[in-house]
Scaffold this active site. Structure first.
Site, PDB file in Angstrom:
ATOM      1  N   HIS A 283      15.790 -98.338 -32.173  1.00 34.79           N
ATOM      2  CA  HIS A 283      14.457 -98.444 -32.794  1.00 34.79           C
ATOM      3  C   HIS A 283      14.415 -97.950 -34.234  1.00 34.79           C
ATOM      4  O   HIS A 283      13.717 -98.525 -35.065  1.00 34.79           O
ATOM      5  CB  HIS A 283      13.419 -97.660 -31.991  1.00 34.79           C
ATOM      6  CG  HIS A 283      13.250 -98.161 -30.600  1.00 34.79           C
ATOM      7  ND1 HIS A 283      14.038 -97.740 -29.563  1.00 34.79           N
ATOM      8  CD2 HIS A 283      12.385 -99.066 -30.081  1.00 34.79           C
ATOM      9  CE1 HIS A 283      13.671 -98.351 -28.452  1.00 34.79           C
ATOM     10  NE2 HIS A 283      12.681 -99.167 -28.732  1.00 34.79           N
TER      11      HIS A 283
ATOM     12  N   GLU B  98      16.393 -90.689 -30.381  1.00 28.58           N
ATOM     13  CA  GLU B  98      17.323 -91.364 -31.286  1.00 28.58           C
ATOM     14  C   GLU B  98      17.758 -90.440 -32.427  1.00 28.58           C
ATOM     15  O   GLU B  98      18.920 -90.441 -32.824  1.00 28.58           O
ATOM     16  CB  GLU B  98      16.699 -92.683 -31.775  1.00 28.58           C
ATOM     17  CG  GLU B  98      16.520 -93.656 -30.597  1.00 28.58           C
ATOM     18  CD  GLU B  98      16.145 -95.073 -30.977  1.00 28.58           C
ATOM     19  OE1 GLU B  98      16.012 -95.392 -32.173  1.00 28.58           O
ATOM     20  OE2 GLU B  98      15.977 -95.898 -30.044  1.00 28.58           O
TER      21      GLU B  98
ATOM     22  N   ARG C  39     -14.357 -88.130 -26.921  1.00 26.25           N
ATOM     23  CA  ARG C  39     -15.194 -88.738 -27.961  1.00 26.25           C
ATOM     24  C   ARG C  39     -16.059 -89.808 -27.307  1.00 26.25           C
ATOM     25  O   ARG C  39     -15.552 -90.660 -26.575  1.00 26.25           O
ATOM     26  CB  ARG C  39     -14.331 -89.373 -29.054  1.00 26.25           C
ATOM     27  CG  ARG C  39     -13.731 -88.385 -30.023  1.00 26.25           C
ATOM     28  CD  ARG C  39     -13.053 -89.102 -31.175  1.00 26.25           C
ATOM     29  NE  ARG C  39     -12.777 -88.199 -32.280  1.00 26.25           N
ATOM     30  CZ  ARG C  39     -11.672 -87.463 -32.399  1.00 26.25           C
ATOM     31  NH1 ARG C  39     -10.729 -87.544 -31.493  1.00 26.25           N
ATOM     32  NH2 ARG C  39     -11.515 -86.654 -33.441  1.00 26.25           N
TER      33      ARG C  39
ATOM     34  N   ARG D 272     -14.599 -80.542 -34.588  1.00 22.41           N
ATOM     35  CA  ARG D 272     -15.427 -81.199 -33.584  1.00 22.41           C
ATOM     36  C   ARG D 272     -16.684 -80.393 -33.243  1.00 22.41           C
ATOM     37  O   ARG D 272     -17.535 -80.868 -32.508  1.00 22.41           O
ATOM     38  CB  ARG D 272     -14.580 -81.460 -32.341  1.00 22.41           C
ATOM     39  CG  ARG D 272     -13.413 -82.422 -32.585  1.00 22.41           C
ATOM     40  CD  ARG D 272     -13.836 -83.853 -32.722  1.00 22.41           C
ATOM     41  NE  ARG D 272     -14.595 -84.308 -31.582  1.00 22.41           N
ATOM     42  CZ  ARG D 272     -14.078 -84.638 -30.400  1.00 22.41           C
ATOM     43  NH1 ARG D 272     -12.771 -84.580 -30.209  1.00 22.41           N
ATOM     44  NH2 ARG D 272     -14.855 -85.053 -29.417  1.00 22.41           N
TER      45      ARG D 272
HETATM   46  N1  URA Z   1      -5.678 -86.344 -34.652  1.00 19.58           N
HETATM   47  C1  URA Z   1      -6.174 -86.265 -33.410  1.00 19.58           C
HETATM   48  O1  URA Z   1      -5.469 -86.522 -32.422  1.00 19.58           O
HETATM   49  N2  URA Z   1      -7.463 -85.896 -33.259  1.00 19.58           N
HETATM   50  C2  URA Z   1      -8.265 -85.626 -34.301  1.00 19.58           C
HETATM   51  O2  URA Z   1      -9.435 -85.317 -34.098  1.00 19.58           O
HETATM   52  C3  URA Z   1      -7.729 -85.731 -35.589  1.00 19.58           C
HETATM   53  C4  URA Z   1      -6.420 -86.088 -35.750  1.00 19.58           C
END
Ligand code: URA
Length: 256
Positions: free
Chosen positions: A6, A78, A166, A221
Protein backbone atom coordinates in the site's frame (compact mmCIF):
# COMPACT_ATOMS: atom_id res chain seq x y z
CA UNK A 1 13.58 -4.23 -4.54
CA UNK A 2 9.79 -4.54 -4.83
CA UNK A 3 7.63 -1.84 -3.32
CA UNK A 4 5.52 -2.72 -0.33
CA UNK A 5 1.81 -3.18 -1.15
CA UNK A 6 0.00 0.00 0.00
CA UNK A 7 2.68 2.52 0.92
CA UNK A 8 4.47 1.95 -2.38
CA UNK A 9 7.93 2.14 -0.80
CA UNK A 10 10.97 -0.12 -0.47
CA UNK A 11 13.29 -0.49 2.52
CA UNK A 12 16.05 1.23 0.54
CA UNK A 13 13.85 4.33 0.09
CA UNK A 14 13.73 4.88 3.86
CA UNK A 15 17.56 5.18 4.16
CA UNK A 16 17.55 3.37 7.52
CA UNK A 17 14.97 5.67 9.17
CA UNK A 18 13.73 4.39 12.53
CA UNK A 19 11.26 7.20 13.33
CA UNK A 20 8.03 7.85 11.47
CA UNK A 21 5.70 10.78 12.05
CA UNK A 22 2.21 9.51 11.30
CA UNK A 23 -0.42 12.21 10.66
CA UNK A 24 -3.84 11.24 9.35
CA UNK A 25 -3.94 13.77 6.52
CA UNK A 26 -1.72 13.20 3.42
CA UNK A 27 -1.18 16.95 3.05
CA UNK A 28 0.14 17.08 6.59
CA UNK A 29 3.01 14.71 5.68
CA UNK A 30 4.33 17.46 3.44
CA UNK A 31 3.81 20.13 6.10
CA UNK A 32 5.71 18.06 8.69
CA UNK A 33 8.48 17.39 6.18
CA UNK A 34 9.11 21.13 5.84
CA UNK A 35 10.68 20.88 9.32
CA UNK A 36 13.17 18.25 8.01
CA UNK A 37 16.49 18.92 6.28
CA UNK A 38 16.48 17.92 2.59
CA UNK A 39 12.80 16.85 2.42
CA UNK A 40 11.74 14.72 -0.56
CA UNK A 41 8.42 13.12 -1.39
CA UNK A 42 8.91 9.35 -1.71
CA UNK A 43 5.46 8.07 -2.63
CA UNK A 44 1.77 8.92 -2.78
CA UNK A 45 -0.84 6.18 -3.09
CA UNK A 46 -4.46 6.34 -1.83
CA UNK A 47 -4.37 7.95 1.65
CA UNK A 48 -0.66 7.17 2.10
CA UNK A 49 1.77 9.97 1.37
CA UNK A 50 5.39 9.60 2.52
CA UNK A 51 8.14 12.17 2.79
CA UNK A 52 11.75 11.50 3.81
CA UNK A 53 14.17 13.97 5.36
CA UNK A 54 16.75 14.37 8.10
CA UNK A 55 16.65 15.64 11.68
CA UNK A 56 20.09 16.46 13.10
CA UNK A 57 21.58 14.11 10.48
CA UNK A 58 19.21 11.19 11.19
CA UNK A 59 16.83 9.95 8.48
CA UNK A 60 13.14 10.26 9.42
CA UNK A 61 9.89 9.87 7.50
CA UNK A 62 6.38 11.31 7.63
CA UNK A 63 3.69 8.92 6.36
CA UNK A 64 -0.02 9.70 6.46
CA UNK A 65 -2.30 6.97 7.79
CA UNK A 66 -5.66 8.16 6.49
CA UNK A 67 -8.57 8.44 8.90
CA UNK A 68 -9.36 5.63 11.35
CA UNK A 69 -8.00 2.34 12.57
CA UNK A 70 -8.21 0.19 9.43
CA UNK A 71 -5.94 2.32 7.28
CA UNK A 72 -3.72 3.17 10.27
CA UNK A 73 -3.05 -0.52 10.89
CA UNK A 74 -1.86 -0.94 7.29
CA UNK A 75 0.53 2.01 7.64
CA UNK A 76 1.98 0.64 10.90
CA UNK A 77 2.43 -2.88 9.55
CA UNK A 78 4.13 -1.76 6.36
CA UNK A 79 6.34 0.90 8.01
CA UNK A 80 7.45 -1.70 10.59
CA UNK A 81 8.32 -4.10 7.75
CA UNK A 82 10.45 -1.30 6.28
CA UNK A 83 12.38 -0.83 9.54
CA UNK A 84 10.43 1.83 11.51
CA UNK A 85 10.39 1.16 15.27
CA UNK A 86 9.18 4.55 16.66
CA UNK A 87 5.84 6.04 15.63
CA UNK A 88 4.78 9.57 16.55
CA UNK A 89 1.21 10.39 15.65
CA UNK A 90 0.59 14.07 14.90
CA UNK A 91 -3.14 14.60 14.73
CA UNK A 92 -6.03 16.91 15.36
CA UNK A 93 -8.65 16.37 18.00
CA UNK A 94 -11.89 17.46 19.61
CA UNK A 95 -11.53 18.26 23.31
CA UNK A 96 -14.36 17.23 25.65
CA UNK A 97 -13.18 18.93 28.87
CA UNK A 98 -14.09 22.59 29.41
CA UNK A 99 -10.64 23.80 30.44
CA UNK A 100 -8.93 22.70 27.19
CA UNK A 101 -8.56 25.57 24.71
CA UNK A 102 -8.52 25.59 20.92
CA UNK A 103 -4.89 25.50 19.73
CA UNK A 104 -3.66 23.61 22.84
CA UNK A 105 -2.26 20.13 22.32
CA UNK A 106 -3.25 16.86 23.99
CA UNK A 107 -0.49 14.31 24.57
CA UNK A 108 -2.26 10.98 25.04
CA UNK A 109 -0.98 8.70 27.78
CA UNK A 110 -3.48 6.02 26.81
CA UNK A 111 -6.64 5.53 24.79
CA UNK A 112 -10.09 4.08 25.25
CA UNK A 113 -10.32 1.38 22.60
CA UNK A 114 -13.40 2.35 20.64
CA UNK A 115 -11.61 1.94 17.32
CA UNK A 116 -12.46 -1.65 16.40
CA UNK A 117 -9.19 -2.34 14.56
CA UNK A 118 -7.14 -2.79 17.74
CA UNK A 119 -9.21 -5.89 18.59
CA UNK A 120 -7.42 -7.59 15.73
CA UNK A 121 -4.17 -7.15 17.68
CA UNK A 122 -5.14 -7.98 21.27
CA UNK A 123 -8.27 -8.61 23.37
CA UNK A 124 -10.05 -5.53 24.77
CA UNK A 125 -8.62 -6.12 28.27
CA UNK A 126 -5.17 -5.25 26.83
CA UNK A 127 -4.49 -1.54 27.41
CA UNK A 128 -3.81 0.97 24.63
CA UNK A 129 -0.93 2.89 26.20
CA UNK A 130 1.71 5.19 24.77
CA UNK A 131 5.42 4.50 25.15
CA UNK A 132 6.70 6.22 28.30
CA UNK A 133 9.87 7.72 26.79
CA UNK A 134 8.10 9.10 23.73
CA UNK A 135 5.43 10.64 25.92
CA UNK A 136 8.05 12.17 28.21
CA UNK A 137 9.90 13.58 25.19
CA UNK A 138 6.66 15.12 23.86
CA UNK A 139 5.90 16.70 27.24
CA UNK A 140 9.47 18.06 27.52
CA UNK A 141 9.14 19.45 23.98
CA UNK A 142 5.85 21.23 24.76
CA UNK A 143 7.44 22.76 27.86
CA UNK A 144 10.57 23.89 26.01
CA UNK A 145 8.47 25.40 23.20
CA UNK A 146 6.01 26.95 25.70
CA UNK A 147 3.03 25.28 24.04
CA UNK A 148 -0.02 24.71 26.25
CA UNK A 149 -0.48 20.96 26.64
CA UNK A 150 -2.64 18.44 28.48
CA UNK A 151 -1.80 14.82 29.21
CA UNK A 152 -4.35 12.11 29.80
CA UNK A 153 -6.69 9.58 28.30
CA UNK A 154 -8.12 9.89 24.79
CA UNK A 155 -11.29 8.27 23.46
CA UNK A 156 -10.24 6.83 20.11
CA UNK A 157 -13.32 6.12 18.00
CA UNK A 158 -14.11 4.17 14.85
CA UNK A 159 -16.49 6.91 13.71
CA UNK A 160 -16.47 10.71 13.74
CA UNK A 161 -20.24 11.23 14.00
CA UNK A 162 -21.93 8.38 15.89
CA UNK A 163 -18.95 7.22 17.98
CA UNK A 164 -18.26 10.80 19.07
CA UNK A 165 -21.95 11.37 19.73
CA UNK A 166 -22.52 14.03 17.11
CA UNK A 167 -26.15 14.68 16.26
CA UNK A 168 -25.42 16.68 13.09
CA UNK A 169 -25.02 13.57 10.90
CA UNK A 170 -27.21 12.70 7.88
CA UNK A 171 -30.09 11.28 9.94
CA UNK A 172 -29.27 13.24 13.09
CA UNK A 173 -29.68 10.01 15.02
CA UNK A 174 -27.19 8.36 17.36
CA UNK A 175 -27.99 4.72 18.26
CA UNK A 176 -29.17 4.22 21.82
CA UNK A 177 -26.03 2.32 22.80
CA UNK A 178 -23.96 5.45 22.04
CA UNK A 179 -26.34 8.07 23.49
CA UNK A 180 -24.88 9.66 26.63
CA UNK A 181 -21.39 8.34 25.97
CA UNK A 182 -19.76 11.77 25.70
CA UNK A 183 -21.07 12.69 29.14
CA UNK A 184 -19.74 9.43 30.51
CA UNK A 185 -16.24 9.97 29.05
CA UNK A 186 -16.25 13.50 30.45
CA UNK A 187 -17.16 12.15 33.90
CA UNK A 188 -14.33 9.61 33.59
CA UNK A 189 -11.83 12.43 32.88
CA UNK A 190 -11.23 11.53 29.26
CA UNK A 191 -9.65 14.55 27.57
CA UNK A 192 -10.55 14.28 23.90
CA UNK A 193 -11.80 12.38 20.87
CA UNK A 194 -9.75 11.29 17.87
CA UNK A 195 -9.66 8.22 15.63
CA UNK A 196 -6.25 6.57 15.35
CA UNK A 197 -4.38 6.43 18.69
CA UNK A 198 -6.00 3.24 20.07
CA UNK A 199 -5.01 1.27 16.98
CA UNK A 200 -1.53 2.80 17.00
CA UNK A 201 -0.85 2.20 20.71
CA UNK A 202 -2.22 -1.35 20.75
CA UNK A 203 -0.57 -2.46 17.51
CA UNK A 204 2.78 -0.98 18.56
CA UNK A 205 2.82 -2.33 22.12
CA UNK A 206 1.66 -5.78 20.99
CA UNK A 207 4.43 -5.90 18.35
CA UNK A 208 7.27 -4.57 20.50
CA UNK A 209 7.23 -1.20 18.73
CA UNK A 210 7.01 2.26 20.36
CA UNK A 211 4.33 4.91 19.85
CA UNK A 212 3.31 8.34 21.10
CA UNK A 213 0.57 10.75 20.12
CA UNK A 214 0.20 14.52 20.12
CA UNK A 215 -2.92 16.18 18.74
CA UNK A 216 -3.81 19.83 18.26
CA UNK A 217 -7.23 20.84 19.54
CA UNK A 218 -9.44 22.14 16.70
CA UNK A 219 -12.83 22.00 18.46
CA UNK A 220 -14.09 21.88 22.02
CA UNK A 221 -17.29 19.89 22.28
CA UNK A 222 -18.37 21.72 25.43
CA UNK A 223 -18.78 24.79 23.23
CA UNK A 224 -20.63 25.35 19.98
CA UNK A 225 -18.78 23.53 17.20
CA UNK A 226 -17.40 25.65 14.41
CA UNK A 227 -14.17 25.53 12.48
CA UNK A 228 -11.97 28.60 12.90
CA UNK A 229 -9.31 28.28 10.19
CA UNK A 230 -6.75 30.35 12.10
CA UNK A 231 -7.09 28.20 15.21
CA UNK A 232 -6.94 24.98 13.16
CA UNK A 233 -3.64 26.21 11.71
CA UNK A 234 -2.36 27.08 15.19
CA UNK A 235 -3.34 23.61 16.48
CA UNK A 236 -1.57 21.95 13.54
CA UNK A 237 1.60 23.99 13.99
CA UNK A 238 1.66 23.36 17.74
CA UNK A 239 1.18 19.60 17.25
CA UNK A 240 3.92 19.30 14.68
CA UNK A 241 6.32 21.53 16.64
CA UNK A 242 5.93 19.29 19.72
CA UNK A 243 6.32 16.12 17.63
CA UNK A 244 9.46 17.27 15.78
CA UNK A 245 11.09 18.70 18.91
CA UNK A 246 10.20 15.49 20.80
CA UNK A 247 11.78 13.37 18.05
CA UNK A 248 14.97 15.45 18.20
CA UNK A 249 15.17 14.71 21.93
CA UNK A 250 14.61 10.97 21.39
CA UNK A 251 17.35 10.91 18.75
CA UNK A 252 19.72 12.79 21.07
CA UNK A 253 18.97 10.39 23.91
CA UNK A 254 19.42 7.45 21.48
CA UNK A 255 15.95 6.23 22.37
CA UNK A 256 14.70 5.93 18.80
N1 URA B 1 -10.84 14.56 15.03
C1 URA B 1 -11.81 13.83 15.61
O1 URA B 1 -11.81 12.59 15.54
N2 URA B 1 -12.77 14.48 16.29
C2 URA B 1 -12.82 15.82 16.38
O2 URA B 1 -13.74 16.35 16.99
C3 URA B 1 -11.81 16.56 15.75
C4 URA B 1 -10.82 15.90 15.08
Amino acid sequence: MANIYHLHLSKKDLRGAKIAFVPGDPDRSKIIAQAFDRPVELARKREYCTWLGYLDGHPVVATSTGIGGGSTSIAIEELAMLGITTFIRVGTTGAIQKHIKLGDVVISTGSVRLDGASEHYAPLAYPAVADFNITRALVDAAQRKKIAYHTGITASCATFYHGQERYDSFRKYVPRSLQGTMKEWQALNVMNYEMESATLFTACAANGLKAGCVAGVIVNRTQREGVHEELVRKAEVNGLTVAVEGARQLLKEKRA
